[in-house]
Design an enzyme around this catalytic site. Sequence first.
Site, PDB file in Angstrom:
ATOM      1  N   TYR A 120     -14.237 -12.936   0.840  1.00 30.32           N
ATOM      2  CA  TYR A 120     -15.066 -11.793   0.402  1.00 30.32           C
ATOM      3  C   TYR A 120     -16.334 -12.271  -0.296  1.00 30.32           C
ATOM      4  CZ  TYR A 120     -11.505  -8.426   1.729  1.00 30.32           C
ATOM      5  OH  TYR A 120     -10.641  -7.654   2.456  1.00 30.32           O
TER       6      TYR A 120
ATOM      7  N   ASP B 161      -6.341  -4.072  -7.430  1.00 31.19           N
ATOM      8  CA  ASP B 161      -6.972  -4.621  -6.226  1.00 31.19           C
ATOM      9  C   ASP B 161      -7.202  -6.115  -6.413  1.00 31.19           C
ATOM     10  OD1 ASP B 161      -8.270  -3.382  -3.594  1.00 31.19           O
ATOM     11  OD2 ASP B 161      -9.374  -5.170  -4.197  1.00 31.19           O
TER      12      ASP B 161
ATOM     13  N   ARG C 259      -3.798   6.198   0.161  1.00 32.00           N
ATOM     14  CA  ARG C 259      -4.292   7.382   0.870  1.00 32.00           C
ATOM     15  C   ARG C 259      -3.277   8.105   1.739  1.00 32.00           C
ATOM     16  NH1 ARG C 259      -9.718   4.666   2.903  1.00 32.00           N
ATOM     17  NH2 ARG C 259      -8.207   2.978   2.892  1.00 32.00           N
TER      18      ARG C 259
ATOM     19  N   ARG D 253      -7.254  10.689  -7.268  1.00 36.72           N
ATOM     20  CA  ARG D 253      -8.368   9.761  -7.160  1.00 36.72           C
ATOM     21  C   ARG D 253      -9.718  10.471  -6.984  1.00 36.72           C
ATOM     22  NH1 ARG D 253      -9.283   5.220  -5.018  1.00 36.72           N
ATOM     23  NH2 ARG D 253     -11.361   5.879  -5.583  1.00 36.72           N
TER      24      ARG D 253
ATOM     25  N   ARG E 255       0.816  -1.223   0.000  1.00 38.79           N
ATOM     26  CA  ARG E 255       0.000   0.000   0.000  1.00 38.79           C
ATOM     27  C   ARG E 255       0.852   1.276   0.000  1.00 38.79           C
ATOM     28  NH1 ARG E 255      -5.556  -1.033   1.749  1.00 38.79           N
ATOM     29  NH2 ARG E 255      -6.000  -2.842   0.466  1.00 38.79           N
TER      30      ARG E 255
HETATM   31  O1  CP3 Z   1       0.233  -1.999  -2.256  1.00 35.49           O
HETATM   32  C1  CP3 Z   1      -0.049  -1.173  -3.145  1.00 35.49           C
HETATM   33  O2  CP3 Z   1       0.370   0.005  -3.152  1.00 35.49           O
HETATM   34  C2  CP3 Z   1      -0.863  -1.648  -4.331  1.00 35.49           C
HETATM   35  C3  CP3 Z   1      -2.224  -1.434  -4.195  1.00 35.49           C
HETATM   36  C4  CP3 Z   1      -3.177  -2.416  -3.550  1.00 35.49           C
HETATM   37  C5  CP3 Z   1      -4.510  -2.035  -3.321  1.00 35.49           C
HETATM   38  N1  CP3 Z   1      -5.213  -3.126  -2.911  1.00 35.49           N
HETATM   39  C6  CP3 Z   1      -5.028  -0.695  -3.552  1.00 35.49           C
HETATM   40  C7  CP3 Z   1      -6.189  -0.254  -2.762  1.00 35.49           C
HETATM   41  C8  CP3 Z   1      -3.058  -3.762  -3.198  1.00 35.49           C
HETATM   42  C9  CP3 Z   1      -1.828  -4.644  -3.218  1.00 35.49           C
HETATM   43  C10 CP3 Z   1      -4.354  -4.193  -2.801  1.00 35.49           C
HETATM   44  C11 CP3 Z   1      -4.678  -5.585  -2.428  1.00 35.49           C
HETATM   45  C12 CP3 Z   1      -5.829  -5.823  -1.538  1.00 35.49           C
HETATM   46  N2  CP3 Z   1      -7.095  -5.327  -1.645  1.00 35.49           N
HETATM   47  C13 CP3 Z   1      -5.803  -6.724  -0.463  1.00 35.49           C
HETATM   48  C14 CP3 Z   1      -4.615  -7.524  -0.045  1.00 35.49           C
HETATM   49  C15 CP3 Z   1      -3.663  -6.659   0.686  1.00 35.49           C
HETATM   50  C16 CP3 Z   1      -4.043  -6.394   2.100  1.00 35.49           C
HETATM   51  O3  CP3 Z   1      -4.238  -5.224   2.425  1.00 35.49           O
HETATM   52  O4  CP3 Z   1      -4.144  -7.368   2.846  1.00 35.49           O
HETATM   53  C17 CP3 Z   1      -7.088  -6.708   0.118  1.00 35.49           C
HETATM   54  C18 CP3 Z   1      -7.516  -7.508   1.325  1.00 35.49           C
HETATM   55  C19 CP3 Z   1      -7.892  -5.843  -0.656  1.00 35.49           C
HETATM   56  C20 CP3 Z   1      -9.324  -5.531  -0.465  1.00 35.49           C
HETATM   57  C21 CP3 Z   1      -9.490  -4.078  -0.211  1.00 35.49           C
HETATM   58  N3  CP3 Z   1      -9.497  -3.114  -1.196  1.00 35.49           N
HETATM   59  C22 CP3 Z   1      -9.576  -3.401   1.040  1.00 35.49           C
HETATM   60  C23 CP3 Z   1      -9.612  -4.079   2.387  1.00 35.49           C
HETATM   61  C24 CP3 Z   1      -9.630  -2.014   0.764  1.00 35.49           C
HETATM   62  C25 CP3 Z   1      -9.628  -0.853   1.746  1.00 35.49           C
HETATM   63  C26 CP3 Z   1     -10.968  -0.301   1.974  1.00 35.49           C
HETATM   64  C27 CP3 Z   1     -10.848   1.057   2.650  1.00 35.49           C
HETATM   65  O5  CP3 Z   1     -11.279   2.046   2.030  1.00 35.49           O
HETATM   66  O6  CP3 Z   1     -10.348   1.120   3.778  1.00 35.49           O
HETATM   67  C28 CP3 Z   1      -9.572  -1.873  -0.633  1.00 35.49           C
HETATM   68  C29 CP3 Z   1      -9.558  -0.599  -1.379  1.00 35.49           C
HETATM   69  C30 CP3 Z   1      -8.207  -0.171  -1.799  1.00 35.49           C
HETATM   70  N4  CP3 Z   1      -7.333  -0.970  -2.483  1.00 35.49           N
HETATM   71  C31 CP3 Z   1      -7.630   1.103  -1.627  1.00 35.49           C
HETATM   72  C32 CP3 Z   1      -6.364   1.066  -2.240  1.00 35.49           C
HETATM   73  C33 CP3 Z   1      -5.372   2.177  -2.384  1.00 35.49           C
HETATM   74  C34 CP3 Z   1      -8.281   2.286  -0.962  1.00 35.49           C
HETATM   75  C35 CP3 Z   1      -9.173   2.906  -1.978  1.00 35.49           C
HETATM   76  C36 CP3 Z   1      -9.305   4.394  -1.764  1.00 35.49           C
HETATM   77  O7  CP3 Z   1      -8.339   5.122  -2.025  1.00 35.49           O
HETATM   78  O8  CP3 Z   1     -10.407   4.804  -1.383  1.00 35.49           O
END
Ligand code: CP3
Length: 361
Positions: free
Chosen positions: A163, A88, A43, A52, A39
Amino acid sequence: MTNVTKSGAATGRRALVGAPLLVAAAGGRPARVPVWFMRQAGRSLPEYRRLRAGSSMLSACLNPELVCEITAQPVRRHGVDAAILFSDIVLPLHAAGVDLDIVPGTGPVVAAPVRSMADVSALPVLDGAAVGPVAEAIGLLLRELGDLPLIGFAGAPFTLASYLIEGGPSRHHERTKALMHSDPRTWHALLDRLAEITLTFLRVQLDAGVDAVQLFDSWAGALSERDYRELVLPHSAKVLSGLDGAGVPRIHFGVGTGELLGAMREAGADVVGVDWRVPLDEAARRLAAAVPGGPAPVVQGNLDPAVLLADFDVIEREVRRIVAEGRAAGGHIFNLGHGVLPDTDPEVITRVVELIHTLEP
Ligand code: CP3
């Protein structure tokens, strides 16, 4: 430059000889400790939040120019040793036609949860063309990043299944566990389908030229080792062995997986991600015991993401400890134990990278 793989397919893969991340992943001693952050895009960065604004997460992931720019932002800012594709784990499900959304502040939400054999049979198959914009983004990134490695990724079958079955994020994964134990036939059918989707998504990324891949089984740590081995490992192994011969390191990561580290290595990983609960020297010992006589294990991790919100002298002490303990492994890629928390000060992240780069591998 275009290389030709053994299968004869033209790919954009570059030969990145000496990149610290790839040297460490292969169990060699790199010139410096490679570091990237899960990540690292997202954010914590004001430039991400600006870019975004006004687009949904899923549509952003299918916009090649936006993916390229968001992926490159933390590289420019922090000087990390790898980029990770902005995408994602649920994107391939969405692209295949599963009705889901990523809700800000919540995570993936699935319209019709999958809980029966009929639901599993109704799941679509992923056509690689449906994630064409991801391949296009990777093409743009290879030019943008020069000789910096690009990491592709996908969700592992168990974490994706959680999920789909729960319908969204879950603390206890109770419906998932109920299904896996009471209806193993449906469970294995579901994980088999998800392994296929994950493999297709990863092959698209590999054909487009990513230099490493990470399989995120973020929630596998909710399982006992016995259940993991019986109900999950064969499906993750199918994904990882499906990449045999791709010539890129495979990183296998989960949270709370101290008791599963050996099994996760056995699933076919070249590098195992370790959260903050087990120190890296102990993790290396557990990983070595899993494959007696095998090559010295390579680890990735394991700074607690919350520590980045502490005073810098605390952070520095932790970073130095982790790098020292990481020398017990065959290779160490510095990372957090899970993703960057949104409230993290990005200037602290940059300082941590600078510190790590002064330390002896
Ligand atoms: O690591 C990186 O920089 C690459 C980006 C990345 C994202 N998602 C971007 C994202 C990666 C590797 C993921 C994988 C992902 N997505 C996982 C496995 C990694 C982990 O964290 O365990 C999981 C479980 C997800 C599912 C998911 N997508 C979650 C739990 C969330 C967060 C929800 C929230 O708003 O708190 C997302 C959304 C997401 N994926 C965001 C980002 C940058 C946030 C979106 C935003 O900016 O609003």
